[in-house]
Write a protein that holds these residues in place. Structure first.
Motif, PDB file in Angstrom:
ATOM      1  N   SER A  19       0.848  -1.179  -0.071  1.00 61.07           N
ATOM      2  CA  SER A  19      -0.071   0.080  -0.030  1.00 61.07           C
ATOM      3  C   SER A  19       0.867   1.385   0.046  1.00 61.07           C
ATOM      4  CB  SER A  19      -1.066  -0.006   1.180  1.00 61.07           C
ATOM      5  OG  SER A  19      -1.729  -1.101   1.163  1.00 61.07           O
ATOM      6  N   LEU A  20       2.035   1.078   0.151  1.00 60.68           N
ATOM      7  CA  LEU A  20       3.101   2.164   0.151  1.00 60.68           C
ATOM      8  C   LEU A  20       3.109   3.047  -1.575  1.00 60.68           C
ATOM      9  CD1 LEU A  20       4.881   4.110   1.740  1.00 60.68           C
ATOM     10  CD2 LEU A  20       6.988   2.567   0.875  1.00 60.68           C
ATOM     11  N   GLN A  21       2.647   4.132  -1.400  1.00 60.57           N
ATOM     12  CA  GLN A  21       2.548   4.830  -2.757  1.00 60.57           C
ATOM     13  C   GLN A  21       3.074   6.281  -2.583  1.00 60.57           C
ATOM     14  OE1 GLN A  21      -1.377   4.964  -4.408  1.00 60.57           O
ATOM     15  NE2 GLN A  21      -1.645   2.656  -4.647  1.00 60.57           N
ATOM     16  N   ALA A  22       3.577   6.750  -1.381  1.00 60.74           N
ATOM     17  CA  ALA A  22       3.983   7.954  -1.193  1.00 60.74           C
ATOM     18  C   ALA A  22       5.012   7.826  -0.295  1.00 60.74           C
ATOM     19  CB  ALA A  22       3.029   9.256  -0.992  1.00 60.74           C
ATOM     20  N   LEU A  23       6.222   8.302  -0.432  1.00 58.23           N
ATOM     21  CA  LEU A  23       7.122   8.230   0.517  1.00 58.23           C
ATOM     22  C   LEU A  23       8.055   9.911   0.403  1.00 58.23           C
ATOM     23  CD1 LEU A  23       9.161   6.697   2.365  1.00 58.23           C
ATOM     24  CD2 LEU A  23      10.457   5.878   0.452  1.00 58.23           C
ATOM     25  N   SER A  24       8.205  10.158   1.915  1.00 58.80           N
ATOM     26  CA  SER A  24       9.248  11.314   1.834  1.00 58.80           C
ATOM     27  C   SER A  24      10.314  10.903   2.462  1.00 58.80           C
ATOM     28  CB  SER A  24       8.339  12.443   2.584  1.00 58.80           C
ATOM     29  OG  SER A  24       9.349  13.733   2.598  1.00 58.80           O
ATOM     30  N   CYS A  25      11.497  11.030   2.102  1.00 57.52           N
ATOM     31  CA  CYS A  25      12.789  10.467   2.493  1.00 57.52           C
ATOM     32  C   CYS A  25      13.925  11.507   2.361  1.00 57.52           C
ATOM     33  CB  CYS A  25      13.057   8.984   1.665  1.00 57.52           C
ATOM     34  SG  CYS A  25      14.334   8.199   2.447  1.00 57.52           S
ATOM     35  N   SER A  26      13.644  12.589   3.067  1.00 61.25           N
ATOM     36  CA  SER A  26      14.761  13.602   3.090  1.00 61.25           C
ATOM     37  C   SER A  26      15.477  13.415   4.403  1.00 61.25           C
ATOM     38  CB  SER A  26      13.998  15.094   2.986  1.00 61.25           C
ATOM     39  OG  SER A  26      13.359  14.701   1.592  1.00 61.25           O
ATOM     40  N   ARG A  27      16.719  14.044   4.374  1.00 62.68           N
ATOM     41  CA  ARG A  27      17.306  14.318   5.543  1.00 62.68           C
ATOM     42  C   ARG A  27      17.843  13.101   6.214  1.00 62.68           C
ATOM     43  NH1 ARG A  27      13.531  17.957   5.529  1.00 62.68           N
ATOM     44  NH2 ARG A  27      12.490  17.318   7.122  1.00 62.68           N
ATOM     45  N   ASN A  28      18.209  12.223   5.632  1.00 63.95           N
ATOM     46  CA  ASN A  28      18.846  10.906   6.206  1.00 63.95           C
ATOM     47  C   ASN A  28      20.047  10.668   5.446  1.00 63.95           C
ATOM     48  OD1 ASN A  28      16.142   9.248   7.363  1.00 63.95           O
ATOM     49  ND2 ASN A  28      15.292  10.130   5.390  1.00 63.95           N
ATOM     50  N   PRO A  29      20.864   9.823   6.382  1.00 66.12           N
ATOM     51  CA  PRO A  29      22.188   9.564   5.769  1.00 66.12           C
ATOM     52  C   PRO A  29      22.113   8.906   4.538  1.00 66.12           C
ATOM     53  CG  PRO A  29      21.836   9.050   8.203  1.00 66.12           C
ATOM     54  CD  PRO A  29      20.755   9.409   7.724  1.00 66.12           C
ATOM     55  N   LEU A  30      21.299   8.434   4.282  1.00 67.75           N
ATOM     56  CA  LEU A  30      21.510   7.529   2.773  1.00 67.75           C
ATOM     57  C   LEU A  30      21.187   8.615   1.605  1.00 67.75           C
ATOM     58  CD1 LEU A  30      21.587   4.658   1.516  1.00 67.75           C
ATOM     59  CD2 LEU A  30      18.997   4.855   1.464  1.00 67.75           C
ATOM     60  N   ILE A  45      13.339   4.818  -6.463  1.00 72.21           N
ATOM     61  CA  ILE A  45      12.285   4.520  -7.533  1.00 72.21           C
ATOM     62  C   ILE A  45      12.402   2.934  -8.014  1.00 72.21           C
ATOM     63  CG2 ILE A  45      11.235   4.892  -9.538  1.00 72.21           C
ATOM     64  CD1 ILE A  45      11.932   8.052  -8.964  1.00 72.21           C
ATOM     65  N   ALA A  46      13.580   2.513  -8.102  1.00 71.92           N
ATOM     66  CA  ALA A  46      13.699   1.289  -8.963  1.00 71.92           C
ATOM     67  C   ALA A  46      13.613   0.151  -7.778  1.00 71.92           C
ATOM     68  CB  ALA A  46      15.266   1.480  -9.384  1.00 71.92           C
ATOM     69  N   LYS A  47      13.886   0.403  -6.410  1.00 75.30           N
ATOM     70  CA  LYS A  47      13.689  -0.273  -5.505  1.00 75.30           C
ATOM     71  C   LYS A  47      12.438  -0.654  -4.796  1.00 75.30           C
ATOM     72  CE  LYS A  47      18.327  -0.525  -3.884  1.00 75.30           C
ATOM     73  NZ  LYS A  47      18.695  -2.021  -3.302  1.00 75.30           N
ATOM     74  N   ILE A  48      11.491   0.407  -5.049  1.00 81.51           N
ATOM     75  CA  ILE A  48      10.251   0.273  -4.268  1.00 81.51           C
ATOM     76  C   ILE A  48       9.282   0.638  -5.816  1.00 81.51           C
ATOM     77  CG2 ILE A  48       8.457   1.495  -2.874  1.00 81.51           C
ATOM     78  CD1 ILE A  48      10.893   2.719  -1.529  1.00 81.51           C
ATOM     79  N   GLY A  49       8.697  -0.679  -6.149  1.00 82.39           N
ATOM     80  CA  GLY A  49       7.816  -0.494  -7.379  1.00 82.39           C
ATOM     81  C   GLY A  49       6.613  -0.087  -7.280  1.00 82.39           C
ATOM     82  N   GLN A  50       6.010   0.123  -6.176  1.00 84.33           N
ATOM     83  CA  GLN A  50       4.833   0.588  -6.230  1.00 84.33           C
ATOM     84  C   GLN A  50       4.514   2.204  -6.052  1.00 84.33           C
ATOM     85  OE1 GLN A  50       6.092  -1.332  -4.052  1.00 84.33           O
ATOM     86  NE2 GLN A  50       5.515  -0.812  -1.905  1.00 84.33           N
ATOM     87  N   LEU A  51       5.673   2.829  -5.687  1.00 81.86           N
ATOM     88  CA  LEU A  51       5.640   4.119  -5.362  1.00 81.86           C
ATOM     89  C   LEU A  51       5.187   5.014  -6.387  1.00 81.86           C
ATOM     90  CD1 LEU A  51       8.955   5.373  -3.553  1.00 81.86           C
ATOM     91  CD2 LEU A  51       6.741   5.112  -2.627  1.00 81.86           C
ATOM     92  N   LYS A  52       4.118   5.933  -6.170  1.00 80.53           N
ATOM     93  CA  LYS A  52       3.744   6.950  -7.071  1.00 80.53           C
ATOM     94  C   LYS A  52       4.273   8.303  -6.785  1.00 80.53           C
ATOM     95  CE  LYS A  52       0.351   4.111  -8.476  1.00 80.53           C
ATOM     96  NZ  LYS A  52       1.080   2.967  -9.343  1.00 80.53           N
TER      97      LYS A  52
END
Length: 158
Positions: A19-30, A45-52
């Motif tokens: 069900s994960l379609q939106a991700l905010s992934c800022s200010r992380n060591p990665l 994007i390549a690693k999480i196939g269902q992201l919109k």
């Protein structure tokens, strides 16, 4: 944001959430590392196939396709070294590779396995890497060997 994601294995686990379609992934060591932001975005994007949506920006189909093809190419040599093969009957990458790249096999099914020509590393732009080989043979002299000269492709010869 700000949740100390420091390893790609954490991102791999997010792909297990259908069900994960939106991700905010800022200010992380990665995401703050030495890689360019565009490269990191493509890998996520390549690693999480269902992201919109990633970081409040829509992922268009062209961007997804490009990210997945780049990912497939970037890790193609590692896949081959791990036992990956273009022939589906002989394609058996070891578990360690599959753990690090769980979507790789599905991307190979989607786009086809990477071919050897795609996986060649680009030679640095040096003159010696850009030379053409010119073979000169004298038609009336059968016993004379073929003369080979290496010349830049910009040179005019007569």
């Amino acid at each position: 944001n700000d949740n100390q994601i420091s390893q790609w294995s954490f991102i791999n686990e997010l792909d297990k959430l259908p069900s994960l379609q939106a991700l905010s992934c800022s200010r992380n060591p990665l995401t703050e590392g030495s890689k360019a932001a565009h490269t990191t975005r493509g890998l996520i994007i390549a690693k999480i196939g269902q992201l919109k949506t990633l970081n409040k920006c829509e992922i268009l189909p062209e961007e997804r396709r490009g990210a997945e093809l780049d990912y497939r190419k970037a890790f193609g040599n590692e896949w081959k070294a791990a036992g990956g093969h273009q022939d589906p009957d002989r394609n058996r990458p070891h578990a360690e590779f599959l753990a690090a790249h769980p979507r790789y096999q599905s991307l190979c099914l989607k786009y086809g396995a990477p071919e050897d020509g795609e996986l060649k590393t680009q030679q640095p732009f040096l003159l010696k890497n850009q030379l053409l080989t010119l073979k000169i043979k004298y038609p009336n002299q059968v016993d004379q060997k073929v003369l080979e000269k290496r010349l830049p492709d910009s040179m005019t010869i007569q």
